[in-house]
Design an enzyme around this catalytic site. Structure first.
Site, mmCIF file in Angstrom:
data_model
loop_
_atom_site.group_PDB
_atom_site.id
_atom_site.type_symbol
_atom_site.label_atom_id
_atom_site.label_comp_id
_atom_site.label_asym_id
_atom_site.label_seq_id
_atom_site.Cartn_x
_atom_site.Cartn_y
_atom_site.Cartn_z
ATOM 1 N N TYR A 148 0.863 -1.196 0.000
ATOM 2 C CA TYR A 148 0.000 0.000 0.000
ATOM 3 C C TYR A 148 0.892 1.237 0.000
ATOM 4 O O TYR A 148 1.833 1.324 0.794
ATOM 5 C CB TYR A 148 -0.880 -0.007 1.252
ATOM 6 N N ASP A 243 9.313 2.726 0.024
ATOM 7 C CA ASP A 243 8.270 3.406 0.782
ATOM 8 C C ASP A 243 8.473 3.017 2.250
ATOM 9 O O ASP A 243 8.053 1.942 2.684
ATOM 10 C CB ASP A 243 6.887 2.986 0.272
ATOM 11 N N LYS A 271 4.382 8.954 9.231
ATOM 12 C CA LYS A 271 4.157 8.377 10.569
ATOM 13 C C LYS A 271 5.147 8.879 11.630
ATOM 14 O O LYS A 271 4.953 9.950 12.178
ATOM 15 C CB LYS A 271 4.145 6.844 10.464
#
Ligand code: PMP
Length: 431
Positions: A148, A243, A271
């Site tokens: 994702y 990523d 994050k």
């Protein structure tokens, strides 16, 4: 905690929420659709714990999906934020805090020579794709099934996280003309990537991946996979993008690239670097990053990007992570948790597999091994749902999907892990 869990207020609030927000939430997985049952409405968080609106306390292994690596609402972060608040909430102009966090990221993450801050992981991934295309003059992208990279159109092809959880193959509203350039391969399958390069000579801008997967459950790379991608991308004049929105500053201070010594051309972050405030970032080689406006012609911008509160929370969080022993501690407690869960599953007769690296872990209800998303999908989802609910009722908050990794923090204690394992033994004995 008394069973069954009292969730009267959560039920009332979530019922109202469903009338005014799609599915009652602002991000799909929170709605507990894949595990069923009543989602918990949070009231406050502190350290390793979360409290819901009915007053129930949970040991939290979601950690706001990764940012809470120092524990929720760490006093140093809160105090720094209070001081920063006094100076204003948004500048929309250069500020010194951006330099400080940028230097910290550049010092830490091996591939990053220059960085651009944005407001989410999605934005970071959208921007990095534009940059990959701008730099190479090519349009096609290789991504992996179950990975994702946020909800950008061109990434919603065989994507993980909520897309996996809800069983959406793609999403309506994503034009075919966009996803036609997105090529996919199974994770850990170098031969499939080689074939895609052979079939599309000179057309592939780059390869993007989660260097350790979290969005199809926890799946580490097989030995040689990351190294092989590094070689293949170089041979084909394509860029390699890690990523590290989830893994950055979590697997090691410098992310997976530091841990495994494979250095991509570009990296996305999010994050942890926002310390619980909305931040994302992309960075990498100076020659590539120099294409970003206003240094170069590739346009990308943001009203709130480099926001002083977000920068402050990020700086404090990274400072806390620099203390000696951080990653050893995360690894130690997470190993105890992961090994404990696997042992209990074995003793109670459940086929399960899983593992952990540093403060990231996963448990699949399938004998495994799990090397990719297809393997992960063999998990017993009904059993996972019962396990999740049983744990919730015993005060353990796990990610509400088999296809999400779990996270620990520096605030989780040995005692928290012991309590979690005791709950797991009770639940697995009754599944
Ligand atoms: N990339 C990865 C690897 C992620 O895990 C996520 C979010 N879970 C994203 C991108 C998107 O980040 P955000 O939710 O902040 O947009």
């Amino acid at each position: 905690m008394t069973l069954p869990l009292t969730t009267t207020k959560s039920e009332e609030i979530f019922a109202s929420a469903q009338k005014i927000m799609p599915g009652g939430v602002n991000s799909p997985v929170r709605a507990f659709k894949s595990v069923g049952g009543q989602p918990i409405v949070f009231d406050r968080v502190k350290g390793a714990y979360a409290w819901d609106v009915d007053g129930n306390q949970y040991i939290d292994y979601v950690g706001s999906w990764g940012p809470a690596i120092c524990g929720h609402a760490h006093p140093d972060v809160i105090n720094a934020l209070k001081a920063a608040l006094e100076k204003g909430t948004s500048f929309g102009a250069p500020c010194l805090l951006e330099n400080i966090l940028a230097e910290m990221v550049i010092d830490a993450v091996p591939s990053v020579e220059m960085v651009r801050f944005v407001n989410s992981g999605t934005e970071a991934c959208l921007s990095v794709l534009r940059l990959m295309r701008a730099f190479t003059g090519r349009e096609k992208l290789i991504k992996f099934e179950g990975c994702y990279h946020g909800h950008g159109d061109m990434f919603l092809v065989k994507a993980g996280s909520g897309v996996a959880t809800l069983g959406l193959p793609d999403s309506p509203g994503v034009p075919k003309s966009v996803t036609i350039s997105t090529l996919t391969a199974p994770y850990n399958d170098l031969e499939a990537v080689k074939q895609l390069f052979n079939e599309n000579p000179g057309e592939i801008a780059g390869v993007i991946l989660e260097p350790i997967v979290g969005n199809a459950g926890f799946i580490p790379p097989d030995g040689g996979f990351l190294e092989g991608l590094r070689v293949l991308t170089r041979e084909n004049g394509a860029l390699l993008v890690f990523d590290e929105v989830m893994t950055g500053f979590r697997i090691a201070y410098g992310g997976v690239q530091e841990k495994f010594g494979v250095i991509p051309d570009l990296t996305t972050l999010g994050k942890v670097i926002g310390g619980g405030l909305p931040v994302g970032a992309y960075g990498g080689r100076r020659d590539i990053m120099s294409m970003v406006a206003p240094a170069g012609p590739m346009y990308q911008a943001g009203t709130l990007s480099g926001n002083p509160l977000a920068m402050t929370a990020g700086i404090k969080t990274l400072e806390l992570l620099q203390k000696p022993g951080t990653y050893e501690y995360l690894d130690k407690i997470t190993k105890k948790l992961s090994n404990g869960l696997l042992q209990i599953a074995k003793e109670t007769g459940h086929a399960a597999c899983g593992g952990q690296i540093s403060g990231m872990f996963g448990l699949f209800f399938t004998p495994g091994p799990v090397h990719n998303y297809e393997d992960a999908k063999k998990s017993d989802l009904a059993k996972f749902s019962r396990f999740h609910r049983g744990m919730l009722e015993r005060g353990i908050y796990l990610a509400p999907s088999q296809f999400e990794a779990g996270f620990t923090s520096l605030a989780h204690t040995d005692e928290d892990i012991d309590k979690t394992l005791a709950a797991a033994r009770e639940v697995m004995s009754s599944l």
